[in-house]
Motif scaffolding. Structure first.
Motif, PDB file in Angstrom:
ATOM      1  N   ALA A  31     -13.668 -40.983  -5.183  1.00 49.62           N
ATOM      2  CA  ALA A  31     -14.915 -41.562  -5.684  1.00 49.62           C
ATOM      3  C   ALA A  31     -15.991 -40.489  -5.816  1.00 49.62           C
ATOM      4  O   ALA A  31     -16.735 -40.452  -6.818  1.00 49.62           O
ATOM      5  CB  ALA A  31     -15.375 -42.678  -4.756  1.00 49.62           C
ATOM      6  N   ARG A  32     -16.083 -39.614  -4.837  1.00 51.16           N
ATOM      7  CA  ARG A  32     -17.098 -38.558  -4.890  1.00 51.16           C
ATOM      8  C   ARG A  32     -16.825 -37.574  -6.022  1.00 51.16           C
ATOM      9  O   ARG A  32     -17.757 -37.076  -6.666  1.00 51.16           O
ATOM     10  CB  ARG A  32     -17.153 -37.838  -3.542  1.00 51.16           C
ATOM     11  N   ALA A  33     -15.545 -37.282  -6.284  1.00 56.81           N
ATOM     12  CA  ALA A  33     -15.209 -36.353  -7.359  1.00 56.81           C
ATOM     13  C   ALA A  33     -15.641 -36.914  -8.720  1.00 56.81           C
ATOM     14  O   ALA A  33     -16.202 -36.192  -9.554  1.00 56.81           O
ATOM     15  CB  ALA A  33     -13.715 -36.065  -7.356  1.00 56.81           C
ATOM     16  N   PHE A  34     -15.370 -38.189  -8.948  1.00 56.84           N
ATOM     17  CA  PHE A  34     -15.769 -38.786 -10.218  1.00 56.84           C
ATOM     18  C   PHE A  34     -17.290 -38.879 -10.341  1.00 56.84           C
ATOM     19  O   PHE A  34     -17.846 -38.611 -11.412  1.00 56.84           O
ATOM     20  CB  PHE A  34     -15.142 -40.168 -10.380  1.00 56.84           C
ATOM     21  N   ALA A  35     -17.962 -39.251  -9.258  1.00 60.82           N
ATOM     22  CA  ALA A  35     -19.423 -39.334  -9.303  1.00 60.82           C
ATOM     23  C   ALA A  35     -20.040 -37.970  -9.590  1.00 60.82           C
ATOM     24  O   ALA A  35     -20.987 -37.845 -10.372  1.00 60.82           O
ATOM     25  CB  ALA A  35     -19.953 -39.901  -7.993  1.00 60.82           C
ATOM     26  N   ALA A  36     -19.490 -36.927  -8.970  1.00 62.22           N
ATOM     27  CA  ALA A  36     -19.990 -35.572  -9.215  1.00 62.22           C
ATOM     28  C   ALA A  36     -19.742 -35.134 -10.650  1.00 62.22           C
ATOM     29  O   ALA A  36     -20.450 -34.263 -11.175  1.00 62.22           O
ATOM     30  CB  ALA A  36     -19.336 -34.593  -8.248  1.00 62.22           C
ATOM     31  N   ASN A  37     -18.759 -35.746 -11.288  1.00 62.20           N
ATOM     32  CA  ASN A  37     -18.446 -35.453 -12.683  1.00 62.20           C
ATOM     33  C   ASN A  37     -19.369 -36.192 -13.651  1.00 62.20           C
ATOM     34  O   ASN A  37     -19.274 -36.006 -14.858  1.00 62.20           O
ATOM     35  CB  ASN A  37     -16.987 -35.842 -12.965  1.00 62.20           C
ATOM     36  N   GLY A  38     -20.237 -37.038 -13.117  1.00 68.03           N
ATOM     37  CA  GLY A  38     -21.152 -37.794 -13.966  1.00 68.03           C
ATOM     38  C   GLY A  38     -20.646 -39.173 -14.345  1.00 68.03           C
ATOM     39  O   GLY A  38     -21.202 -39.809 -15.255  1.00 68.03           O
ATOM     40  N   ASP A  39     -19.615 -39.648 -13.669  1.00 64.50           N
ATOM     41  CA  ASP A  39     -19.072 -40.973 -13.945  1.00 64.50           C
ATOM     42  C   ASP A  39     -19.698 -42.010 -13.017  1.00 64.50           C
ATOM     43  O   ASP A  39     -20.219 -41.685 -11.949  1.00 64.50           O
ATOM     44  CB  ASP A  39     -17.554 -40.972 -13.750  1.00 64.50           C
ATOM     45  N   ARG A  40     -19.624 -43.275 -13.414  1.00 61.48           N
ATOM     46  CA  ARG A  40     -20.053 -44.396 -12.579  1.00 61.48           C
ATOM     47  C   ARG A  40     -18.821 -44.964 -11.882  1.00 61.48           C
ATOM     48  O   ARG A  40     -17.790 -45.162 -12.525  1.00 61.48           O
ATOM     49  CB  ARG A  40     -20.734 -45.489 -13.417  1.00 61.48           C
ATOM     50  N   PRO A  95      -8.584 -33.713   1.450  1.00 59.86           N
ATOM     51  CA  PRO A  95      -8.607 -34.791   0.458  1.00 59.86           C
ATOM     52  C   PRO A  95      -9.207 -34.359  -0.878  1.00 59.86           C
ATOM     53  O   PRO A  95      -8.788 -34.825  -1.939  1.00 59.86           O
ATOM     54  CB  PRO A  95      -9.466 -35.867   1.126  1.00 59.86           C
ATOM     55  N   GLU A  96     -10.146 -33.434  -0.804  1.00 60.99           N
ATOM     56  CA  GLU A  96     -10.793 -32.979  -2.036  1.00 60.99           C
ATOM     57  C   GLU A  96      -9.820 -32.269  -2.977  1.00 60.99           C
ATOM     58  O   GLU A  96     -10.015 -32.278  -4.200  1.00 60.99           O
ATOM     59  CB  GLU A  96     -11.968 -32.049  -1.688  1.00 60.99           C
ATOM     60  N   GLU A  97      -8.781 -31.638  -2.416  1.00 59.78           N
ATOM     61  CA  GLU A  97      -7.783 -30.984  -3.261  1.00 59.78           C
ATOM     62  C   GLU A  97      -6.970 -32.010  -4.043  1.00 59.78           C
ATOM     63  O   GLU A  97      -6.649 -31.808  -5.217  1.00 59.78           O
ATOM     64  CB  GLU A  97      -6.858 -30.130  -2.398  1.00 59.78           C
ATOM     65  N   ILE A  98      -6.644 -33.126  -3.397  1.00 57.09           N
ATOM     66  CA  ILE A  98      -5.934 -34.195  -4.094  1.00 57.09           C
ATOM     67  C   ILE A  98      -6.853 -34.833  -5.120  1.00 57.09           C
ATOM     68  O   ILE A  98      -6.452 -35.110  -6.258  1.00 57.09           O
ATOM     69  CB  ILE A  98      -5.431 -35.251  -3.091  1.00 57.09           C
ATOM     70  N   ALA A  99      -8.103 -35.046  -4.741  1.00 57.73           N
ATOM     71  CA  ALA A  99      -9.061 -35.681  -5.645  1.00 57.73           C
ATOM     72  C   ALA A  99      -9.280 -34.855  -6.910  1.00 57.73           C
ATOM     73  O   ALA A  99      -9.453 -35.411  -8.000  1.00 57.73           O
ATOM     74  CB  ALA A  99     -10.387 -35.908  -4.930  1.00 57.73           C
ATOM     75  N   ALA A 100      -9.257 -33.540  -6.782  1.00 54.53           N
ATOM     76  CA  ALA A 100      -9.445 -32.684  -7.952  1.00 54.53           C
ATOM     77  C   ALA A 100      -8.326 -32.879  -8.961  1.00 54.53           C
ATOM     78  O   ALA A 100      -8.550 -32.881 -10.178  1.00 54.53           O
ATOM     79  CB  ALA A 100      -9.526 -31.224  -7.516  1.00 54.53           C
ATOM     80  N   ALA A 101      -7.100 -33.050  -8.456  1.00 52.22           N
ATOM     81  CA  ALA A 101      -5.967 -33.298  -9.357  1.00 52.22           C
ATOM     82  C   ALA A 101      -6.083 -34.662 -10.019  1.00 52.22           C
ATOM     83  O   ALA A 101      -5.769 -34.823 -11.205  1.00 52.22           O
ATOM     84  CB  ALA A 101      -4.659 -33.190  -8.582  1.00 52.22           C
ATOM     85  N   VAL A 102      -6.524 -35.665  -9.261  1.00 46.99           N
ATOM     86  CA  VAL A 102      -6.722 -37.001  -9.829  1.00 46.99           C
ATOM     87  C   VAL A 102      -7.777 -36.949 -10.941  1.00 46.99           C
ATOM     88  O   VAL A 102      -7.596 -37.552 -12.010  1.00 46.99           O
ATOM     89  CB  VAL A 102      -7.134 -37.995  -8.723  1.00 46.99           C
ATOM     90  N   LEU A 103      -8.851 -36.234 -10.694  1.00 44.70           N
ATOM     91  CA  LEU A 103      -9.910 -36.117 -11.700  1.00 44.70           C
ATOM     92  C   LEU A 103      -9.372 -35.487 -12.981  1.00 44.70           C
ATOM     93  O   LEU A 103      -9.690 -35.931 -14.092  1.00 44.70           O
ATOM     94  CB  LEU A 103     -11.061 -35.277 -11.137  1.00 44.70           C
ATOM     95  N   TRP A 104      -8.542 -34.456 -12.844  1.00 48.38           N
ATOM     96  CA  TRP A 104      -7.979 -33.827 -14.043  1.00 48.38           C
ATOM     97  C   TRP A 104      -7.031 -34.772 -14.779  1.00 48.38           C
ATOM     98  O   TRP A 104      -7.086 -34.881 -16.002  1.00 48.38           O
ATOM     99  CB  TRP A 104      -7.234 -32.540 -13.687  1.00 48.38           C
ATOM    100  N   LEU A 105      -6.177 -35.483 -14.053  1.00 44.65           N
ATOM    101  CA  LEU A 105      -5.242 -36.400 -14.702  1.00 44.65           C
ATOM    102  C   LEU A 105      -5.972 -37.521 -15.437  1.00 44.65           C
ATOM    103  O   LEU A 105      -5.424 -38.107 -16.374  1.00 44.65           O
ATOM    104  CB  LEU A 105      -4.279 -36.988 -13.671  1.00 44.65           C
TER     105      LEU A 105
END
Length: 256
Positions: free
Chosen positions: A24-33, A223-233
């Motif tokens: 959730a934090r990765a997507f929010a930091a990317n500018g998503d809701r 967890p942030e390493e996994i989240a980064a991959a999810v954000l890219w996918l």
């Protein structure tokens, strides 16, 4: 219509803490809701929501294994995020120990049913509901499933977890083929051991060294390493990764 790289509406199931919170934090930091879903940990989910960058985020709750409640989760997420869901991350799961040799049969049955209903059926329900909205709206989208290394190497003390995560991988690949004509890409990640609040006692205890030694890097993932991959996918650039199961285990288990 092309999928935007940010400013999207994202539903993350099981986002009260751990990997879900990091996603959730990765997507929010990317500018998503982000719609932060939780099952029972309301206070922790509220803390996740409060820590997100930007605004327009919402909380949604409910048991994903209940078909009617799953439908309300998606409806409430879409309503809170401007009428749509562009990205679904299926993270909600249970992982309760039930070693075959030591678990009484009645408990074995109950735990298998719970793992299947949450890990597999909950993922199937949310995926169908979100994909249906995307198809009706004629908009592209992304679905990313959180699987597990255990689907490949086995989980002797948690066999239902390993089996349901293998099923989640297979479900994702089936959906990838079925939904591609609608511009919807579906992929899964298969993490190895990663540090969360839930496993902190194990990492800090006598077995911590052995767990870290599973990887030649001598550590577990953040967890942030996994989240980064999810954000890219979930990104526009990852459409050609649809159908993949991405290993994220620090070379602790190599598939052939």
């Amino acid at each position: 219509m092309n999928l935007p790289s940010h400013g999207r509406s994202v539903l993350v199931s099981g986002a009260s803490r751990g990997l879900g919170r990091a996603v959730a934090r990765a997507f929010a930091a990317n500018g998503d809701r982000v719609a932060v879903h939780y099952g029972s940990r309301a206070d922790e989910a509220a803390a996740t929501l409060a820590a997100l960058d930007g605004d327009g985020h919402v909380l949604v709750s409910g048991d994903v294994s209940d078909p009617a409640r799953a439908a309300r989760i998606v409806d409430e997420a879409a309503a809170g995020l401007g009428g749509r869901v562009d990205v679904l991350v299926n993270n909600a799961a249970v992982n309760l120990p039930h070693p075959p040799a030591d678990t009484p049969y009645d408990e074995w049955v109950t735990l298998w049913q719970r793992h299947v209903s949450v890990n597999l059926l909950g993922t199937a329900y949310l995926s169908h509901l979100v994909a249906g909205r995307m198809i009706t709206a004629g908009t592209p989208g992304r679905i990313v499933n959180i699987g597990s290394r255990g689907a490949f190497r086995g989980e002797p003390d948690h066999p239902a977890y390993g089996a349901t995560k293998a099923a989640v991988h297979a479900l994702g690949q089936s959906l990838a083929v079925a939904l591609a004509p609608h511009g919807i890409a579906v992929a899964s990640v298969a993490p190895g051991f990663f540090a969360t609040e839930r496993v902190a006692p194990r990492l800090d205890g006598p077995e911590g060294a052995a767990i870290r030694a599973q990887s030649p890097f001598g550590r577990v993932a953040a967890p942030e390493e996994i989240a980064a991959a999810v954000l890219w996918l979930a990104s526009p650039e990852a459409e050609w990764a649809s159908g993949t199961v991405l290993d994220l285990n620090g070379a602790s288990h190599l598939r052939t």
